[in-house]
Scaffold this motif. Structure first.
Motif, PDB file in Angstrom:
ATOM      1  N   CYS A 103       0.794  -1.407  -0.097  1.00 19.81           N
ATOM      2  CA  CYS A 103       0.041  -0.121   0.095  1.00 19.81           C
ATOM      3  C   CYS A 103       0.809   1.297  -0.010  1.00 19.81           C
ATOM      4  O   CYS A 103       0.720   2.192  -0.845  1.00 19.81           O
ATOM      5  N   LEU A 104       1.985   1.244   0.721  1.00 17.61           N
ATOM      6  CA  LEU A 104       2.631   2.520   0.992  1.00 17.61           C
ATOM      7  C   LEU A 104       3.641   2.594  -0.516  1.00 17.61           C
ATOM      8  O   LEU A 104       3.651   3.680  -0.934  1.00 17.61           O
ATOM      9  N   TYR A 105       3.975   1.575  -0.879  1.00 16.93           N
ATOM     10  CA  TYR A 105       4.882   1.469  -2.279  1.00 16.93           C
ATOM     11  C   TYR A 105       3.853   2.414  -3.241  1.00 16.93           C
ATOM     12  O   TYR A 105       4.226   3.273  -4.217  1.00 16.93           O
ATOM     13  N   ARG A 106       2.569   1.642  -3.218  1.00 18.76           N
ATOM     14  CA  ARG A 106       1.636   2.090  -4.464  1.00 18.76           C
ATOM     15  C   ARG A 106       1.423   3.500  -4.212  1.00 18.76           C
ATOM     16  O   ARG A 106       0.915   4.250  -5.392  1.00 18.76           O
ATOM     17  N   VAL A 107       1.202   4.046  -2.928  1.00 17.30           N
ATOM     18  CA  VAL A 107       0.776   5.606  -2.683  1.00 17.30           C
ATOM     19  C   VAL A 107       1.999   6.294  -3.198  1.00 17.30           C
ATOM     20  O   VAL A 107       1.623   7.430  -3.979  1.00 17.30           O
ATOM     21  N   VAL A 108       3.135   6.070  -2.899  1.00 19.20           N
ATOM     22  CA  VAL A 108       4.230   6.863  -3.435  1.00 19.20           C
ATOM     23  C   VAL A 108       4.458   6.661  -5.083  1.00 19.20           C
ATOM     24  O   VAL A 108       4.666   7.673  -5.773  1.00 19.20           O
ATOM     25  N   LYS A 109       4.284   5.486  -5.406  1.00 20.56           N
ATOM     26  CA  LYS A 109       4.139   5.517  -6.946  1.00 20.56           C
ATOM     27  C   LYS A 109       3.003   6.222  -7.692  1.00 20.56           C
ATOM     28  O   LYS A 109       3.208   7.207  -8.772  1.00 20.56           O
ATOM     29  N   ARG A 110       1.877   6.220  -7.167  1.00 13.67           N
ATOM     30  CA  ARG A 110       0.798   7.036  -7.746  1.00 13.67           C
ATOM     31  C   ARG A 110       1.328   8.680  -7.686  1.00 13.67           C
ATOM     32  O   ARG A 110       0.878   9.351  -8.501  1.00 13.67           O
ATOM     33  N   ARG A 111       1.769   9.169  -6.528  1.00  8.48           N
ATOM     34  CA  ARG A 111       2.240  10.332  -6.314  1.00  8.48           C
ATOM     35  C   ARG A 111       3.235  10.735  -7.391  1.00  8.48           C
ATOM     36  O   ARG A 111       3.090  11.846  -7.813  1.00  8.48           O
ATOM     37  N   ILE A 112       3.936   9.987  -7.786  1.00 15.97           N
ATOM     38  CA  ILE A 112       5.079  10.115  -8.895  1.00 15.97           C
ATOM     39  C   ILE A 112       4.465  10.034 -10.109  1.00 15.97           C
ATOM     40  O   ILE A 112       4.624  11.204 -11.147  1.00 15.97           O
ATOM     41  N   MET A 113       3.499   9.274 -10.374  1.00 12.82           N
ATOM     42  CA  MET A 113       2.873   9.140 -11.727  1.00 12.82           C
ATOM     43  C   MET A 113       2.115  10.403 -11.794  1.00 12.82           C
ATOM     44  O   MET A 113       1.708  10.733 -13.232  1.00 12.82           O
ATOM     45  N   TYR A 114       1.187  10.763 -11.046  1.00 14.48           N
ATOM     46  CA  TYR A 114       0.255  11.714 -11.264  1.00 14.48           C
ATOM     47  C   TYR A 114       0.640  13.313 -10.519  1.00 14.48           C
ATOM     48  O   TYR A 114       0.233  14.074 -10.264  1.00 14.48           O
ATOM     49  N   GLY A 116       1.245  16.608 -10.028  1.00 16.98           N
ATOM     50  CA  GLY A 116       0.726  17.842 -10.615  1.00 16.98           C
ATOM     51  C   GLY A 116      -0.635  17.688 -11.571  1.00 16.98           C
ATOM     52  O   GLY A 116      -1.172  18.414 -12.164  1.00 16.98           O
ATOM     53  N   LYS A 117      -1.011  16.287 -11.391  1.00 16.39           N
ATOM     54  CA  LYS A 117      -2.202  16.022 -12.308  1.00 16.39           C
ATOM     55  C   LYS A 117      -3.204  15.266 -11.465  1.00 16.39           C
ATOM     56  O   LYS A 117      -3.005  14.960 -10.164  1.00 16.39           O
ATOM     57  N   ASN A 118      -4.360  15.528 -11.859  1.00 21.15           N
ATOM     58  CA  ASN A 118      -5.485  14.686 -11.138  1.00 21.15           C
ATOM     59  C   ASN A 118      -5.646  13.240 -11.746  1.00 21.15           C
ATOM     60  O   ASN A 118      -5.397  12.968 -12.804  1.00 21.15           O
ATOM     61  N   ARG A 119      -5.862  12.204 -10.651  1.00 19.07           N
ATOM     62  CA  ARG A 119      -6.182  10.836 -11.058  1.00 19.07           C
ATOM     63  C   ARG A 119      -7.486  10.968 -11.540  1.00 19.07           C
ATOM     64  O   ARG A 119      -8.364  11.755 -11.356  1.00 19.07           O
ATOM     65  N   ASP A 177      -9.968   8.866 -10.789  1.00 19.59           N
ATOM     66  CA  ASP A 177     -10.669   8.610  -9.655  1.00 19.59           C
ATOM     67  C   ASP A 177     -10.816   9.670  -8.517  1.00 19.59           C
ATOM     68  O   ASP A 177     -11.475   9.465  -7.584  1.00 19.59           O
ATOM     69  N   MET A 178     -10.265  10.903  -8.917  1.00 22.22           N
ATOM     70  CA  MET A 178     -10.110  11.948  -8.058  1.00 22.22           C
ATOM     71  C   MET A 178     -11.011  13.151  -8.480  1.00 22.22           C
ATOM     72  O   MET A 178     -11.273  13.362  -9.693  1.00 22.22           O
ATOM     73  N   ALA A 179     -11.446  13.920  -7.625  1.00 24.76           N
ATOM     74  CA  ALA A 179     -12.415  15.130  -7.921  1.00 24.76           C
ATOM     75  C   ALA A 179     -11.385  16.005  -8.899  1.00 24.76           C
ATOM     76  O   ALA A 179     -10.271  16.229  -8.689  1.00 24.76           O
ATOM     77  N   SER A 180     -12.223  16.841  -9.673  1.00 29.36           N
ATOM     78  CA  SER A 180     -11.342  17.901 -10.656  1.00 29.36           C
ATOM     79  C   SER A 180     -10.852  18.846  -9.740  1.00 29.36           C
ATOM     80  O   SER A 180     -11.291  19.158  -8.593  1.00 29.36           O
ATOM     81  N   GLY A 181      -9.600  19.196 -10.021  1.00 27.48           N
ATOM     82  CA  GLY A 181      -9.096  20.502  -9.262  1.00 27.48           C
ATOM     83  C   GLY A 181      -8.267  19.686  -7.893  1.00 27.48           C
ATOM     84  O   GLY A 181      -7.887  20.660  -6.810  1.00 27.48           O
ATOM     85  N   CYS A 182      -8.025  18.456  -7.645  1.00 27.58           N
ATOM     86  CA  CYS A 182      -7.345  18.019  -6.782  1.00 27.58           C
ATOM     87  C   CYS A 182      -6.301  17.379  -7.202  1.00 27.58           C
ATOM     88  O   CYS A 182      -6.254  16.090  -7.228  1.00 27.58           O
ATOM     89  N   PRO A 183      -5.091  18.143  -7.526  1.00 29.48           N
ATOM     90  CA  PRO A 183      -3.885  17.300  -8.061  1.00 29.48           C
ATOM     91  C   PRO A 183      -3.193  16.547  -7.064  1.00 29.48           C
ATOM     92  O   PRO A 183      -3.540  16.679  -5.909  1.00 29.48           O
ATOM     93  N   GLU A 184      -2.726  15.129  -7.317  1.00 28.26           N
ATOM     94  CA  GLU A 184      -2.190  14.111  -6.592  1.00 28.26           C
ATOM     95  C   GLU A 184      -1.335  14.934  -5.542  1.00 28.26           C
ATOM     96  O   GLU A 184      -0.560  15.808  -5.880  1.00 28.26           O
ATOM     97  N   LYS A 185      -1.259  14.425  -4.213  1.00 31.47           N
ATOM     98  CA  LYS A 185      -0.284  15.077  -3.258  1.00 31.47           C
ATOM     99  C   LYS A 185       0.104  13.990  -2.278  1.00 31.47           C
ATOM    100  O   LYS A 185      -0.787  12.834  -2.248  1.00 31.47           O
ATOM    101  N   LEU A 186       1.022  13.933  -1.587  1.00 29.35           N
ATOM    102  CA  LEU A 186       1.407  13.027  -0.580  1.00 29.35           C
ATOM    103  C   LEU A 186       2.270  14.002   0.445  1.00 29.35           C
ATOM    104  O   LEU A 186       3.143  14.499   0.253  1.00 29.35           O
TER     105      LEU A 186
END
Length: 179
Positions: free
Chosen positions: A93-104, A106-109, A111-120
């Motif tokens: 889970c931790l690995y995937r959260v970090v990976k998701r942060r890198i992949m996205y 400055g962008k929105n996922r 499955d996330m609301a518009s205007g909520c760029p990925e953050k960690l």
């Protein structure tokens, strides 16, 4: 299997990705609760607004609703016929959260609301670590209760990628009338 809740032990467990794949296979609409909870700029919806949105979703004939959000779980539970629960190791889970942060970055996922760029941030990371064990216990009780209340309901407990792949290959391709 027409009204499906996808739950997980933690952020990063793969709920959103799994729900999207399942929706494609079953041709059932998928709703990601993060898109209803968060407003642009990471502003939370009120409990009333969030609840009302979910009441409208569960009134539909078929759906997949993905996300934990314990405070509104009962809205979904009362209409669901299936829960699919993902429980992968904390390290995954931790690995995937970090990976998701890198992949996205400055962008929105999707499955996330518009205007909520990925953050960690440290607080979110700490939250995942500090609540992981307690969530495992809570979720398992929730699954047992779901079956106790309505024995005709189904629960699927997926613990690893092999379980997920097999489920999508076997269960999700079976026609609804075969359940």
């Amino acid at each position: 299997m027409e009204r499906i809740i996808v739950l997980g032990v933690s952020s990063g467990v793969g709920k959103s990705s799994f729900a999207r794949r399942l929706a494609e296979q079953l041709a059932i609409p998928v709703y990601h609760l993060d898109t209803y909870f968060w407003k642009p700029g990471w502003v939370e919806s009120s409990h009333e607004e969030f609840s009302e949105n979910q009441k409208n979703l569960v009134d539909q004939q078929c759906w997949i609703i993905e996300g934990n959000y314990s405070t509104t779980y009962d809205i979904r539970r009362k209409r669901a016929d299936t829960i699919i629960y993902l429980e992968r190791p904390l390290a995954v889970c931790l690995y995937r959260v970090v990976k998701r942060r890198i992949m996205y970055h400055g962008k929105n996922r999707p499955d996330m609301a518009s205007g909520c760029p990925e953050k960690l941030d440290r607080g979110f990371f700490t939250f995942i670590i500090s609540t992981y064990r307690a969530r495992k216990v809570k979720m398992r009780k929730r699954l047992a209760q779901f079956i106790e209340e309505s024995p005709q309901n189904s629960v699927f407990f997926l613990r690893n990628q092999q379980d997920i792949d097999e489920f999508l290959k076997e269960k999700a391709t079976t026609s609804i009338s075969d359940f």
